[in-house]
Structures are given as C-alpha cells and as structure tokens.
Design a protein around this motif. Structure first.
Motif, PDB file in Angstrom:
ATOM      1  N   GLN A 139     -41.384   2.881  50.713  1.00 32.32           N
ATOM      2  CA  GLN A 139     -39.871   2.233  50.151  1.00 32.32           C
ATOM      3  C   GLN A 139     -38.619   2.968  50.351  1.00 32.32           C
ATOM      4  N   MET A 140     -38.882   4.091  50.735  1.00 31.56           N
ATOM      5  CA  MET A 140     -37.084   4.878  51.695  1.00 31.56           C
ATOM      6  C   MET A 140     -36.816   4.584  52.850  1.00 31.56           C
ATOM      7  N   ALA A 141     -37.860   4.111  53.884  1.00 34.92           N
ATOM      8  CA  ALA A 141     -37.972   3.237  55.151  1.00 34.92           C
ATOM      9  C   ALA A 141     -37.180   1.833  54.961  1.00 34.92           C
ATOM     10  N   VAL A 142     -37.950   1.277  54.291  1.00 35.30           N
ATOM     11  CA  VAL A 142     -36.974  -0.459  53.860  1.00 35.30           C
ATOM     12  C   VAL A 142     -35.265   0.138  53.574  1.00 35.30           C
ATOM     13  N   VAL A 143     -35.105   1.063  52.316  1.00 33.05           N
ATOM     14  CA  VAL A 143     -33.828   1.046  52.422  1.00 33.05           C
ATOM     15  C   VAL A 143     -33.333   1.364  52.901  1.00 33.05           C
ATOM     16  N   TRP A 145     -33.438   1.102  56.141  1.00 37.51           N
ATOM     17  CA  TRP A 145     -34.004   0.311  57.554  1.00 37.51           C
ATOM     18  C   TRP A 145     -32.498  -0.536  56.865  1.00 37.51           C
ATOM     19  N   ILE A 146     -32.059  -1.054  56.366  1.00 39.79           N
ATOM     20  CA  ILE A 146     -31.184  -2.076  55.818  1.00 39.79           C
ATOM     21  C   ILE A 146     -29.711  -1.399  55.807  1.00 39.79           C
ATOM     22  N   LEU A 148     -29.484   1.168  58.091  1.00 41.97           N
ATOM     23  CA  LEU A 148     -29.612   1.442  59.649  1.00 41.97           C
ATOM     24  C   LEU A 148     -28.819  -0.142  59.746  1.00 41.97           C
ATOM     25  N   HIS A 149     -28.686  -1.596  59.398  1.00 44.79           N
ATOM     26  CA  HIS A 149     -28.681  -2.163  60.345  1.00 44.79           C
ATOM     27  C   HIS A 149     -29.802  -2.837  61.206  1.00 44.79           C
ATOM     28  N   TRP A 150     -31.079  -2.549  61.109  1.00 44.74           N
ATOM     29  CA  TRP A 150     -31.915  -2.293  62.389  1.00 44.74           C
ATOM     30  C   TRP A 150     -32.752  -3.934  61.914  1.00 44.74           C
ATOM     31  N   ALA A 151     -33.597  -3.722  62.940  1.00 38.44           N
ATOM     32  CA  ALA A 151     -34.150  -5.665  63.378  1.00 38.44           C
ATOM     33  C   ALA A 151     -34.546  -5.853  62.488  1.00 38.44           C
ATOM     34  N   ASP A 152     -34.112  -7.365  61.859  1.00 41.21           N
ATOM     35  CA  ASP A 152     -35.075  -8.101  60.841  1.00 41.21           C
ATOM     36  C   ASP A 152     -35.999  -8.278  60.518  1.00 41.21           C
ATOM     37  N   LYS A 153     -36.585  -8.624  62.145  1.00 39.34           N
ATOM     38  CA  LYS A 153     -37.558  -9.132  61.628  1.00 39.34           C
ATOM     39  C   LYS A 153     -39.003  -7.713  61.889  1.00 39.34           C
ATOM     40  N   TRP A 154     -38.537  -6.508  61.882  1.00 39.13           N
ATOM     41  CA  TRP A 154     -39.185  -5.724  61.233  1.00 39.13           C
ATOM     42  C   TRP A 154     -39.424  -5.154  60.000  1.00 39.13           C
ATOM     43  N   LEU A 155     -38.382  -5.887  59.894  1.00 37.19           N
ATOM     44  CA  LEU A 155     -37.826  -5.523  57.586  1.00 37.19           C
ATOM     45  C   LEU A 155     -39.456  -6.271  56.986  1.00 37.19           C
ATOM     46  N   ARG A 156     -39.007  -7.488  57.368  1.00 33.85           N
ATOM     47  CA  ARG A 156     -40.576  -8.414  56.953  1.00 33.85           C
ATOM     48  C   ARG A 156     -41.738  -7.406  56.927  1.00 33.85           C
ATOM     49  N   VAL A 157     -42.016  -7.550  58.255  1.00 33.63           N
ATOM     50  CA  VAL A 157     -43.326  -5.949  58.513  1.00 33.63           C
ATOM     51  C   VAL A 157     -43.494  -4.826  57.800  1.00 33.63           C
ATOM     52  N   LEU A 158     -42.240  -4.232  57.267  1.00 39.65           N
ATOM     53  CA  LEU A 158     -42.486  -2.250  56.589  1.00 39.65           C
ATOM     54  C   LEU A 158     -42.258  -3.697  55.738  1.00 39.65           C
ATOM     55  N   SER A 159     -41.794  -4.125  54.149  1.00 40.34           N
ATOM     56  CA  SER A 159     -41.550  -5.020  53.476  1.00 40.34           C
ATOM     57  C   SER A 159     -43.269  -5.299  52.759  1.00 40.34           C
ATOM     58  N   LEU A 160     -43.757  -6.461  54.274  1.00 40.37           N
ATOM     59  CA  LEU A 160     -45.329  -6.175  53.000  1.00 40.37           C
ATOM     60  C   LEU A 160     -46.147  -4.926  53.706  1.00 40.37           C
ATOM     61  N   ALA A 161     -46.209  -4.405  55.169  1.00 37.09           N
ATOM     62  CA  ALA A 161     -46.309  -3.017  54.177  1.00 37.09           C
ATOM     63  C   ALA A 161     -46.171  -1.625  52.811  1.00 37.09           C
ATOM     64  N   THR A 162     -44.843  -1.987  53.079  1.00 37.59           N
ATOM     65  CA  THR A 162     -44.832  -1.479  51.718  1.00 37.59           C
ATOM     66  C   THR A 162     -45.089  -1.942  50.233  1.00 37.59           C
ATOM     67  N   ALA A 163     -45.594  -3.252  50.072  1.00 34.40           N
ATOM     68  CA  ALA A 163     -45.562  -4.031  48.822  1.00 34.40           C
ATOM     69  C   ALA A 163     -47.121  -3.682  48.866  1.00 34.40           C
ATOM     70  N   ILE A 164     -48.012  -3.388  50.287  1.00 34.71           N
ATOM     71  CA  ILE A 164     -49.863  -3.399  49.890  1.00 34.71           C
ATOM     72  C   ILE A 164     -50.033  -2.351  49.434  1.00 34.71           C
ATOM     73  N   CYS A 165     -49.386  -1.182  50.630  1.00 30.56           N
ATOM     74  CA  CYS A 165     -49.125   0.623  49.566  1.00 30.56           C
ATOM     75  C   CYS A 165     -48.972   0.794  48.098  1.00 30.56           C
ATOM     76  N   THR A 166     -47.267  -0.255  48.233  1.00 28.29           N
ATOM     77  CA  THR A 166     -47.242   0.376  46.180  1.00 28.29           C
ATOM     78  C   THR A 166     -48.626  -0.600  45.718  1.00 28.29           C
TER      79      THR A 166
END
Length: 193
Positions: A139-143, A145-146, A148-166
């Motif tokens: 969750q901290m990484a998602v915040v 990531w946004i 820091l303006h990092w790559a948008d496509k990896w944000l979706r992957v990170l968000s999915l992993a975050t939702a699964i773990c949460t």
C-alpha cells in the motif's frame, strides 16, 4: 512517554502535512509540493519501522504504543490512498477505486470485528501475520509509485498485488476473530432446561 511513542506521534503529525502537500501539488502543479509530499510520506513510512525497532530493541512497548502505532499506520495509508483516489490529472495518476474499496473495506471489517470481539470476549488478541505486513508495504509502495510518477502499466500490477495481499490478510483477520468468538463460552448453545 517513550521514545517509540514520540516517533509514532511524529508519524501522526506528518499525515495532515502530507495530504496538504498533495492537494497543493494537484491544484497548482508546483513540483516543490510533490517533493514535500514524497518526503513527508517517506519519512512517516521510515518512522514506522524505526518506532517498532525502538520499542522492541529497547523494551519500550506500552499500551499507548499498542494503540497509537496501528492508528498512525491507518491514518497515513488510508489518507494517502483516499486522496490519490480522486482524479488529479494531469499531475498524478489515480489509485484504482477497486483498490481503495478493498483497503477501506478490509479496515472497516477489522474495526467492526474488533469491536464485536471486545464486547463479547472482553479482550481482542491480534495476531499480526507476514501477509498483513506485506499488504502494508505494498500500500505504501502504491502511494509512492504514484507520487514518483513511475510507469503507469506497472501501477496496475502493483495495485493488483496490493489488493490480493490486502484481501487475504483481511480474510485471515476474520478467521482469527471468528475463532476467538467461537472459543468464548457465550458462543456455546444454552443447555435445554
């Protein structure tokens, strides 16, 4: 007031500063506000590890700390996730609403469960698990990531992993809570008269 508790209070005080800096950045677009938001969020995230280390290493665990530490975590993460869930284009990407719903839903479920257990059993036994810690870090990484303006496509992957773990951590809390409730004598059926 232990050193660990003072660090936790600093984390809590950083939350409104972080939110204000994000809002200023998304309103005016000045990079200094984004930098301040990143630094305040990062500092609060680092302090999360530091206060835990200080409490364990120097035997500064306290009842106040047991309340303040998770409160500081929730304030930081929920405020970060919620404020970044709004459309702030072109300045920032948004946290997907399904992720926001998953995080807030899990936290509400845990809070309601803790209140129920407290009412019925009298004492809540929380057993932290590694999946919950992983969910917090993601969750901290998602915040970050946004911000820091990092790559948008990896944000979706990170968000999915975050939702699964949460989600998994939430189910495990429900499992633990139901076991605490079922072990209590008030959960047993009343004998027939």
């Amino acid at each position: 007031m232990t050193t660990a508790n003072k660090i936790t209070i600093l984390r809590i005080l950083l939350v409104p500063f972080f939110v204000v800096e994000v809002l200023y950045y998304t309103k005016e677009g000045y990079e200094i506000h984004r930098l301040f938001a990143i630094v305040s969020f990062g500092l609060a995230a680092i302090c999360d590890g530091v206060d835990g280390y200080v409490a364990r290493h120097y035997n500064q665990r306290s009842e106040l700390g047991a309340i303040l530490d998770p409160l500081a975590d929730k304030l930081l993460l929920v405020s970060g996730i919620v404020v970044l869930s709004f459309d702030h284009s072109p300045y920032l990407e948004s946290v997907p609403l399904w992720l926001t719903g998953t995080i807030i839903g899990r936290d509400m479920l845990i809070l309601i469960g803790m209140l129920l257990i407290r009412l019925v059993v009298g004492k809540v036994k929380v057993r932290p698990r590694i999946i919950g810690k992983v969910a917090t870090v993601l969750q901290m990484a998602v915040v970050l990531w946004i911000l820091l303006h990092w790559a948008d496509k990896w944000l979706r992957v990170l968000s999915l992993a975050t939702a699964i773990c949460t989600g998994i951590s939430g189910l495990l809390y429900v499992w633990d809570g139901s076991r605490q409730l079922s072990a209590h004598p008030s959960s047993s059926p009343k004998p027939k008269a």
